[in-house]
Design a protein around this motif. Structure first.
Motif, PDB file in Angstrom:
ATOM      1  N   ALA A 164      12.231  46.825 -44.571  1.00  0.00           N
ATOM      2  CA  ALA A 164      11.257  45.868 -45.389  1.00  0.00           C
ATOM      3  C   ALA A 164      10.476  46.673 -46.448  1.00  0.00           C
ATOM      4  CB  ALA A 164      10.393  45.304 -44.493  1.00  0.00           C
ATOM      5  N   SER A 165      10.060  47.730 -46.250  1.00  0.00           N
ATOM      6  CA  SER A 165       9.571  48.462 -47.537  1.00  0.00           C
ATOM      7  C   SER A 165      10.362  48.922 -48.282  1.00  0.00           C
ATOM      8  CB  SER A 165       8.603  49.688 -46.736  1.00  0.00           C
ATOM      9  OG  SER A 165       7.434  49.302 -45.970  1.00  0.00           O
ATOM     10  N   LEU A 166      11.528  49.364 -48.247  1.00  0.00           N
ATOM     11  CA  LEU A 166      12.633  49.627 -49.124  1.00  0.00           C
ATOM     12  C   LEU A 166      12.883  48.500 -50.143  1.00  0.00           C
ATOM     13  CD1 LEU A 166      14.791  51.525 -50.195  1.00  0.00           C
ATOM     14  CD2 LEU A 166      16.375  50.521 -48.502  1.00  0.00           C
ATOM     15  N   ILE A 167      13.031  47.396 -49.548  1.00  0.00           N
ATOM     16  CA  ILE A 167      13.087  46.085 -50.362  1.00  0.00           C
ATOM     17  C   ILE A 167      12.110  45.791 -51.135  1.00  0.00           C
ATOM     18  CG2 ILE A 167      13.811  43.600 -50.153  1.00  0.00           C
ATOM     19  CD1 ILE A 167      15.859  45.679 -49.354  1.00  0.00           C
TER      20      ILE A 167
ATOM     21  N   GLY B 126       7.484  36.541 -49.003  1.00  0.00           N
ATOM     22  CA  GLY B 126       8.700  35.956 -48.302  1.00  0.00           C
ATOM     23  C   GLY B 126      10.089  37.017 -48.179  1.00  0.00           C
ATOM     24  N   TYR B 127      10.434  37.618 -49.605  1.00  0.00           N
ATOM     25  CA  TYR B 127      11.706  38.581 -49.540  1.00  0.00           C
ATOM     26  C   TYR B 127      11.399  39.536 -48.663  1.00  0.00           C
ATOM     27  CZ  TYR B 127       9.483  41.887 -52.860  1.00  0.00           C
ATOM     28  OH  TYR B 127       8.953  42.811 -53.454  1.00  0.00           O
ATOM     29  N   ILE B 128      10.191  39.964 -48.433  1.00  0.00           N
ATOM     30  CA  ILE B 128       9.894  41.301 -47.560  1.00  0.00           C
ATOM     31  C   ILE B 128      10.081  40.773 -46.330  1.00  0.00           C
ATOM     32  CG2 ILE B 128       8.432  43.104 -46.860  1.00  0.00           C
ATOM     33  CD1 ILE B 128       7.283  42.791 -49.834  1.00  0.00           C
ATOM     34  N   ILE B 129       9.567  39.725 -45.948  1.00  0.00           N
ATOM     35  CA  ILE B 129       9.734  39.086 -44.560  1.00  0.00           C
ATOM     36  C   ILE B 129      11.185  39.093 -44.298  1.00  0.00           C
ATOM     37  CG2 ILE B 129       9.297  37.141 -43.007  1.00  0.00           C
ATOM     38  CD1 ILE B 129       6.500  36.746 -44.739  1.00  0.00           C
ATOM     39  N   GLU B 130      11.967  38.315 -45.193  1.00  0.00           N
ATOM     40  CA  GLU B 130      13.302  38.081 -45.019  1.00  0.00           C
ATOM     41  C   GLU B 130      13.929  39.566 -44.577  1.00  0.00           C
ATOM     42  OE1 GLU B 130      15.205  35.503 -44.328  1.00  0.00           O
ATOM     43  OE2 GLU B 130      13.213  34.412 -44.374  1.00  0.00           O
ATOM     44  N   ALA B 131      13.714  40.529 -45.416  1.00  0.00           N
ATOM     45  CA  ALA B 131      14.290  42.048 -45.267  1.00  0.00           C
ATOM     46  C   ALA B 131      13.934  42.422 -43.762  1.00  0.00           C
ATOM     47  CB  ALA B 131      13.817  42.835 -46.328  1.00  0.00           C
ATOM     48  N   ALA B 132      12.887  42.251 -43.339  1.00  0.00           N
ATOM     49  CA  ALA B 132      12.681  42.423 -41.650  1.00  0.00           C
ATOM     50  C   ALA B 132      13.689  41.754 -40.533  1.00  0.00           C
ATOM     51  CB  ALA B 132      11.147  42.017 -41.469  1.00  0.00           C
ATOM     52  N   LYS B 133      13.907  40.387 -41.131  1.00  0.00           N
ATOM     53  CA  LYS B 133      14.761  39.805 -40.307  1.00  0.00           C
ATOM     54  C   LYS B 133      16.225  40.405 -40.235  1.00  0.00           C
ATOM     55  CE  LYS B 133      12.204  35.497 -40.874  1.00  0.00           C
ATOM     56  NZ  LYS B 133      12.011  34.103 -41.359  1.00  0.00           N
TER      57      LYS B 133
END
Length: 398
Positions: free
Chosen positions: A276-279, A46-53
């Motif tokens: 998102a990959s950075l996060i 979820g934290y990666i999905i949120e980063a994309a947002k």
């Protein structure tokens, strides 16, 4: 009008084909169990999905440098130092649209027509196609089940000729889950260190190992690091297959060549996926996700090996990495199912899907014609159901 000879000589991906066929049968209402999956069955954290947002909200929707944002390349350098003890600079990193593009860039950057590329078999079915597309000639090394499908230093030395340009090392391995020990990696490096040969080291499954620590061949020595092109990505590690995020770490000259090639094919990788990959690489929540996924796959690995051991006419080696197992089905060759003879692994796969509604991948596509590949990136319930059906199918052979 005809298509090019290059296109004629390229084989489509059998793993994608079998997965698509299984999905089509499911859509028709058939209860198919598919062992064809080449991706984790976990959702992206979820934290990666949120980063994309966040990236979308901040307007990170424009071109980036071809090789990737500086921030992401620095994070990849930090990962390589932290996890593998390797020192790289951002100019040695190229971020690409998935692991396949990373590998394609690598072969395009180093292989000239007529160059030989050594490839141990069994192999991931895409390697030969990428090598051929780059004008190279594939030199296969057939490995032995008794040696857990690992290429030996003696085999490697024997395969080298004046035309050898590169050696492909996939560790951990798809399709058989083989993982080389540090001592075994160093023994291969000893053959290569003083030769003008590149190592294309596909390390995409490095986080999915079970009881055998991962060791990169680039860490053997500075000489080996200067000969190695590490190809990896976030698809398997963070269950980001659809995000298409691959990366490479290579000598500066090779990295610049790979970036130049990419600049004229796709330009940069997706800008939102890059953030998102950075996060993904820098947020500590990733560690917990990796531990959970690795433990789940380890449990499934033990389950599937135990069940295969009970299947008539079949056997397997215990995989030590990734999420695949190769099952030897040669014991079924020559037997019949409803009057139809099983002559090879292709016949086995076709009949198994038709009669038992179980999809597996033909090992011939991986250079292992006596085997089929099963992915255990599916639920334990489906593993049990699928192996129960395979057992019943085998018991019914005449």
């Amino acid at each position: 009008m005809e298509i090019s000879n290059r296109a004629k000589n390229i084989s489509p991906s059998l793993t994608l084909a079998i997965t698509a066929k299984a999905k089509a049968m499911k859509a028709q209402g058939l209860d198919v169990v598919s062992f064809g999956a080449g991706e984790p069955d976990f959702n992206t954290p979820g934290y990666i999905i949120e980063a994309a947002k966040v990236a979308l909200d901040k307007g990170m929707t424009k071109y980036t440098p071809v090789a990737g944002t500086v921030e992401l390349r620095k994070a990849i350098c930090d990962k390589l130092k932290r996890d593998n003890g390797l020192d790289y600079t951002p100019e040695q990193i190229v971020v690409s649209n998935g692991g396949k593009q990373t590998l394609r860039n690598a072969f395009e950057a180093i292989v000239n027509p007529g160059d030989e590329v050594i490839l141990p078999a069994p192999y991931w079915l895409t390697y030969p196609e990428l090598i051929k597309m780059s004008g190279g000639t594939v030199v296969y090394i057939n490995t032995d089940k008794a040696a857990d499908f690992k290429v030996t230093p003696e085999q490697l030395e024997k395969a080298i000729t004046p035309k050898t340009k590169a050696f492909v090392l996939n560790n951990p391995s798809n399709p058989n889950g083989t993982v080389y020990t540090e001592a075994e990696i160093r023994a291969l490096a000893a053959v290569l260190e003083d030769k003008d040969i590149y190592v294309v080291s596909d390390e995409i499954y490095e986080k999915l190992v079970y009881g055998v620590p991962f060791f990169s061949i680039a860490a053997c020595s500075e000489k080996m690091k200067e000969r190695t092109i590490i190809c990896s990505g976030l698809s398997k590690t963070y269950s980001m297959t659809g995000w298409r995020m691959g990366f490479s770490a290579a000598p500066v000259g090779v990295a610049k060549a790979m970036s130049s090639i990419q600049s004229h094919t796709t330009s940069n990788a997706n800008s939102i996926a890059q953030y998102a990959s950075l996060i993904a690489l820098t947020d500590s929540r990733g560690d917990e996700f990796l531990r959970t996924m690795q433990a789940t796959f380890d449990s499934r690995r033990k389950l599937i090996v135990g069940l295969i051991d009970k299947v008539p006419y079949a056997s397997c080696n215990e995989p030590k990495g990734a999420f695949y197992v190769m099952m030897d089905v040669s014991g079924a060759f020559g037997k019949t199912c409803d009057g139809r003879v099983i002559n090879n692994s292709a016949d086995f796969c076709d009949l198994l899907l038709e009669k038992a509604l179980v999809a597996v991948v033909d090992g011939a596509a991986f250079g292992a014609p006596e085997y089929v590949r099963l992915s255990y990136a599916i639920s334990e319930d489906d593993i049990r159901k699928g192996l129960e059906r395979i057992t019943g199918f085998m018991k019914g052979l005449k």
